[in-house]
Design a protein around this motif. Structure first.
Motif, mmCIF file in Angstrom:
data_model
loop_
_atom_site.group_PDB
_atom_site.id
_atom_site.type_symbol
_atom_site.label_atom_id
_atom_site.label_comp_id
_atom_site.label_asym_id
_atom_site.label_seq_id
_atom_site.Cartn_x
_atom_site.Cartn_y
_atom_site.Cartn_z
ATOM 1 N N ASP A 96 61.495 56.824 9.239
ATOM 2 C CA ASP A 96 60.880 56.375 8.140
ATOM 3 C C ASP A 96 60.966 54.952 7.763
ATOM 4 O O ASP A 96 60.284 54.200 7.575
ATOM 5 C CB ASP A 96 61.084 57.286 6.894
ATOM 6 N N LEU A 97 62.488 54.750 7.937
ATOM 7 C CA LEU A 97 62.813 53.370 7.569
ATOM 8 C C LEU A 97 62.455 52.447 8.432
ATOM 9 O O LEU A 97 61.789 51.089 7.894
ATOM 10 C CB LEU A 97 64.322 53.495 7.368
ATOM 11 N N ARG A 98 62.424 52.659 9.699
ATOM 12 C CA ARG A 98 61.828 51.639 10.550
ATOM 13 C C ARG A 98 60.373 51.486 10.642
ATOM 14 O O ARG A 98 59.795 50.317 10.983
ATOM 15 C CB ARG A 98 62.187 52.127 12.132
ATOM 16 N N GLY A 99 59.737 52.497 10.189
ATOM 17 C CA GLY A 99 58.090 52.370 9.841
ATOM 18 C C GLY A 99 57.876 51.320 8.768
ATOM 19 O O GLY A 99 56.657 50.914 8.829
ATOM 20 N N ARG A 100 58.648 51.183 7.946
ATOM 21 C CA ARG A 100 58.188 50.625 6.679
ATOM 22 C C ARG A 100 58.992 48.889 6.691
ATOM 23 O O ARG A 100 58.978 48.311 5.521
ATOM 24 C CB ARG A 100 58.323 51.113 5.372
ATOM 25 N N SER A 101 59.907 48.590 8.029
ATOM 26 C CA SER A 101 60.574 47.424 7.967
ATOM 27 C C SER A 101 59.981 46.521 8.830
ATOM 28 O O SER A 101 59.343 46.808 9.712
ATOM 29 C CB SER A 101 62.039 47.922 8.461
ATOM 30 N N ARG A 102 60.047 45.320 8.448
ATOM 31 C CA ARG A 102 59.984 44.129 9.090
ATOM 32 C C ARG A 102 61.137 44.014 10.220
ATOM 33 O O ARG A 102 62.173 43.571 9.598
ATOM 34 C CB ARG A 102 59.556 42.824 8.221
ATOM 35 N N THR A 103 60.857 43.803 11.366
ATOM 36 C CA THR A 103 61.886 43.573 12.517
ATOM 37 C C THR A 103 62.306 42.143 12.694
ATOM 38 O O THR A 103 61.410 41.304 12.610
ATOM 39 C CB THR A 103 61.208 44.010 13.763
ATOM 40 N N VAL A 104 63.551 42.071 12.543
ATOM 41 C CA VAL A 104 64.127 40.872 12.635
ATOM 42 C C VAL A 104 64.287 40.447 14.072
ATOM 43 O O VAL A 104 64.923 41.326 14.945
ATOM 44 C CB VAL A 104 65.533 40.671 12.108
ATOM 45 N N PRO A 105 63.854 39.410 14.796
ATOM 46 C CA PRO A 105 64.022 39.083 15.979
ATOM 47 C C PRO A 105 65.593 39.090 16.331
ATOM 48 O O PRO A 105 66.546 38.867 15.739
ATOM 49 C CB PRO A 105 63.592 37.601 16.328
ATOM 50 N N PRO A 106 65.720 39.511 17.773
ATOM 51 C CA PRO A 106 67.081 39.506 18.194
ATOM 52 C C PRO A 106 67.857 38.248 18.182
ATOM 53 O O PRO A 106 67.118 37.191 18.150
ATOM 54 C CB PRO A 106 67.023 40.052 19.897
ATOM 55 N N VAL A 107 69.203 38.217 18.300
ATOM 56 C CA VAL A 107 70.086 36.946 17.991
ATOM 57 C C VAL A 107 69.813 36.155 19.535
ATOM 58 O O VAL A 107 69.719 36.865 20.597
ATOM 59 C CB VAL A 107 71.485 37.537 17.904
ATOM 60 N N ASP A 108 69.752 35.072 19.517
ATOM 61 C CA ASP A 108 69.660 34.041 20.666
ATOM 62 C C ASP A 108 70.736 33.918 21.450
ATOM 63 O O ASP A 108 72.055 34.634 20.945
ATOM 64 C CB ASP A 108 69.098 32.852 20.311
ATOM 65 N N SER A 109 70.803 33.262 22.448
ATOM 66 C CA SER A 109 71.967 33.209 23.120
ATOM 67 C C SER A 109 73.257 32.427 22.642
ATOM 68 O O SER A 109 74.472 32.695 23.055
ATOM 69 C CB SER A 109 71.589 32.442 24.565
ATOM 70 N N ALA A 110 72.906 31.739 21.613
ATOM 71 C CA ALA A 110 74.015 31.006 21.081
ATOM 72 C C ALA A 110 74.741 31.967 19.996
ATOM 73 O O ALA A 110 76.084 31.832 20.210
ATOM 74 C CB ALA A 110 73.491 29.844 20.187
ATOM 75 N N ASP A 111 74.125 32.747 19.544
ATOM 76 C CA ASP A 111 74.637 33.833 18.781
ATOM 77 C C ASP A 111 75.610 34.626 19.458
ATOM 78 O O ASP A 111 76.587 35.217 19.144
ATOM 79 C CB ASP A 111 73.673 34.509 17.961
ATOM 80 N N ALA A 112 74.864 35.199 20.596
ATOM 81 C CA ALA A 112 75.466 35.980 21.621
ATOM 82 C C ALA A 112 76.749 35.501 22.071
ATOM 83 O O ALA A 112 77.671 36.533 22.367
ATOM 84 C CB ALA A 112 74.475 36.426 22.712
#
Length: 225
Positions: free
Chosen positions: A197-213
């Motif tokens: 249910d939580l995933r259904g009402r949430s806005r997805t944040v883009p995955p971390v980029d290569s610099a963050d990884a």
């Protein structure tokens, strides 16, 4: 953080229809889908009618006793967090939530258990390192929002930025459904349903980029998120 208003999260329905919830600030009916207000001094979470909720939405002085809980939901399905960091934070279960306690001027960590919300000692330097690696989820409002982190079956981590009352809803579900040593199928199904249910009402944040990884090696363990 406890309150009479949170009984609906931890007690089964009475069978006599939904109870009438009164605003704990002005005593008028708050409505079934009401908001909440945090008493910053006592950590109490109070049921609030719409008028009272709006009244404490903006804290212009930074010293207000009450703060309204917002309704923001973000989801980071790949949260950069290492397994060794999770262990260092002394969290023995799959899920924990973290929020900034303005009275203590520090971040605190809790996890749901059959006894309620259990506090875990949080190494602040570890948590600061985790936030630095996940800047998209670091903008959490003190006292009223939390980062709810869930360890996935594959060993990685997902994170939800949620209103603080959502965390106590999960705590209530665990207390209500937990059976025996491992919780039982009923508790597992309730927790999975909660996160779905939580995933259904949430806005997805883009995955971390290569610099963050690239920060993953400094996050203890494999750094999978």
């Amino acid at each position: 953080m406890t309150t009479i208003g949170l009984r609906r999260f931890r007690e089964p329905p009475s069978g006599n229809g939904p109870p009438v919830t009164l605003c704990e600030l002005c005593a008028v009916p708050a409505g079934e889908e009401h908001g909440h207000v945090v008493n910053v001094e006592t950590r109490g979470l109070l049921c609030a009618c719409r008028a009272c909720h709006l009244l404490f939405t903006r804290d212009t002085s930074g010293r207000a006793r009450y703060r309204s809980v917002p309704r923001r939901y973000l989801h980071a399905p790949r949260f950069l967090l290492g397994t060794a960091d999770w262990d260092e934070m002394q969290i023995p279960v799959r899920t924990a939530f973290f929020f900034r306690n303005s009275a203590l001027d520090q971040t605190v960590a809790f996890y749901p258990s059959p006894a309620g919300a259990t506090e875990s000692l949080l190494p602040l330097e570890t948590w600061e390192r985790v936030l630095a690696a996940n800047p998209a989820m670091a903008d959490v409002q003190p006292d009223v929002e939390a980062l709810l982190v869930d360890r996935r079956p594959d060993g990685g981590f997902a994170c939800h930025l949620v209103p603080i009352d959502t965390c106590y809803e999960l705590v209530g579900l665990v207390r209500l459904h937990w059976k025996g040593f491992d919780g039982g199928q009923e508790a597992r199904a309730a927790i999975e349903g909660f996160f779905a249910d939580l995933r259904g009402r949430s806005r997805t944040v883009p995955p971390v980029d290569s610099a963050d990884a690239a920060l993953a090696p400094v996050l203890g363990g494999d750094g999978r998120g």
